[in-house]
Motif scaffolding. Structure first.
Motif, PDB file in Angstrom:
ATOM      1  N   GLN A  10       0.799  -1.228   0.000  1.00 46.97           N
ATOM      2  CA  GLN A  10       0.000   0.000   0.000  1.00 46.97           C
ATOM      3  C   GLN A  10       0.832   1.278   0.000  1.00 46.97           C
ATOM      4  O   GLN A  10       0.384   2.305  -0.517  1.00 46.97           O
ATOM      5  CB  GLN A  10      -0.912   0.007   1.231  1.00 46.97           C
ATOM      6  N   PRO A  55       1.661   3.049  -3.696  1.00 50.85           N
ATOM      7  CA  PRO A  55       0.525   3.755  -4.297  1.00 50.85           C
ATOM      8  C   PRO A  55       0.060   4.960  -3.481  1.00 50.85           C
ATOM      9  O   PRO A  55      -0.295   6.005  -4.048  1.00 50.85           O
ATOM     10  CB  PRO A  55      -0.559   2.667  -4.355  1.00 50.85           C
ATOM     11  N   GLU A  98      -0.075   9.062  -4.562  1.00 50.46           N
ATOM     12  CA  GLU A  98      -1.246   9.924  -4.400  1.00 50.46           C
ATOM     13  C   GLU A  98      -0.879  11.210  -3.657  1.00 50.46           C
ATOM     14  O   GLU A  98      -1.313  12.300  -4.034  1.00 50.46           O
ATOM     15  CB  GLU A  98      -2.340   9.174  -3.636  1.00 50.46           C
ATOM     16  N   GLN A 126       1.475   6.378 -11.129  1.00 47.63           N
ATOM     17  CA  GLN A 126       2.046   5.203 -10.485  1.00 47.63           C
ATOM     18  C   GLN A 126       1.864   3.983 -11.376  1.00 47.63           C
ATOM     19  O   GLN A 126       0.852   3.813 -12.050  1.00 47.63           O
ATOM     20  CB  GLN A 126       1.384   4.944  -9.132  1.00 47.63           C
ATOM     21  N   THR A 130       2.465  -0.169 -10.879  1.00 45.43           N
ATOM     22  CA  THR A 130       2.755  -1.160  -9.845  1.00 45.43           C
ATOM     23  C   THR A 130       3.014  -2.546 -10.442  1.00 45.43           C
ATOM     24  O   THR A 130       2.642  -2.824 -11.582  1.00 45.43           O
ATOM     25  CB  THR A 130       1.585  -1.258  -8.859  1.00 45.43           C
TER      26      THR A 130
END
Length: 261
Positions: A127, A130, A134, A140, A142
């Motif tokens: 987590q 990401p 933000e 982004q 991933t």
């Protein structure tokens, strides 16, 4: 090219123990290592530097001993390192951690690429990367298994369960990588000598622009209430009969007896 790599010092997974009172990891006396996925991120950063020039800076949030993890990154080839360490950062969940890292990155200044491992092996949430993107309001990408940057265009292959996706974006960008993207290099003797001489700067909450109500335990909307080992499932039974009809009949009988149907 200005490249930032986020790394985390984690307990060696073969030695992990949980405090039953606090439901947190017991770190005292447990060997610590650089999160393996973060080493893949650093290796990719070093490859980008070799291709495009520039500088690789590693950043971490953690206790004072996390400086050793940053020195290991310098030994591998990173140019600079910064440790965010303060009691005010303690107890942070992923959101509070990403806020702190974002504040540290903003203080570092301009960047083109931020690289992270896909997840930390102690939390396994995937987590922070990401969330960090933000906070910084950047693109982004991933679970990246292949990366190319040419003329400011970022092209990646992104792994998923059924194959991979090819995605393009532009700089600046945050990229989280998977293990298959590369094989991290070993630190050289020259690199270890450089790391031994290097003083890793430590930034506290007073050194970065953070709201004390949004970091650490106080700024964490999620908390661990309980950790437990799931009850082991009872092994099922294989029904073997001479015919399919007989097997179905026996199965229905057992399901009726168990009051499932």
């Amino acid at each position: 090219m200005e490249i930032i790599v986020c790394v985390k010092q984690v307990p060696d997974t073969t030695e992990v123990k949980i405090d039953p009172q606090t439901n947190t990891l017991i770190r005292q006396g447990v060997p610590s290592i650089v999160n393996p996925f973060d080493k893949n991120a650093l290796e990719e950063a070093l490859k980008l530097k070799e291709k495009h020039g520039g500088q690789v800076t590693v950043i971490s949030m953690g206790p004072p001993q996390a400086a050793e993890a940053l020195k290991e990154c310098i030994a591998m080839g990173a140019d600079e390192a910064v440790l965010l360490s303060d009691r005010a950062f303690g107890g942070a969940d992923t959101l509070a951690t990403s806020r702190t890292l974002a504040a540290g990155i903003k203080k570092l200044g301009n960047f083109d690429v931020i690289l992270c491992g896909k997840q930390a092996i102690d939390g396994d949430t995937a987590q922070v990367g990401p969330e960090l993107a933000e906070h910084l309001a950047i693109s982004q990408l991933t679970y990246v298994s292949k990366l190319d940057i040419t003329d400011g265009v970022v092209r990646v292959e992104r792994e998923h369960e059924e194959g991979y996706e090819v995605i393009e974006t532009t700089l600046p960008v945050l990229i989280s990588v998977v293990k298959s993207i590369n094989e991290p290099r070993y630190a050289s003797i020259k690199g270890r000598m450089k790391a031994n001489r290097k003083e890793v700067p430590v930034w506290t909450a007073a050194d970065v622009d953070v709201n004390l109500d949004e970091i650490g335990l106080k700024g964490s909307p999620t908390q661990v209430r309980r950790i437990f080992t799931p009850q082991q499932r009872v092994q099922g039974e294989i029904i073997q009969e001479d015919t399919a009809r007989a097997a179905v009949t026996r199965l229905l009988t057992k399901l009726n007896q168990a009051k499932i149907i």
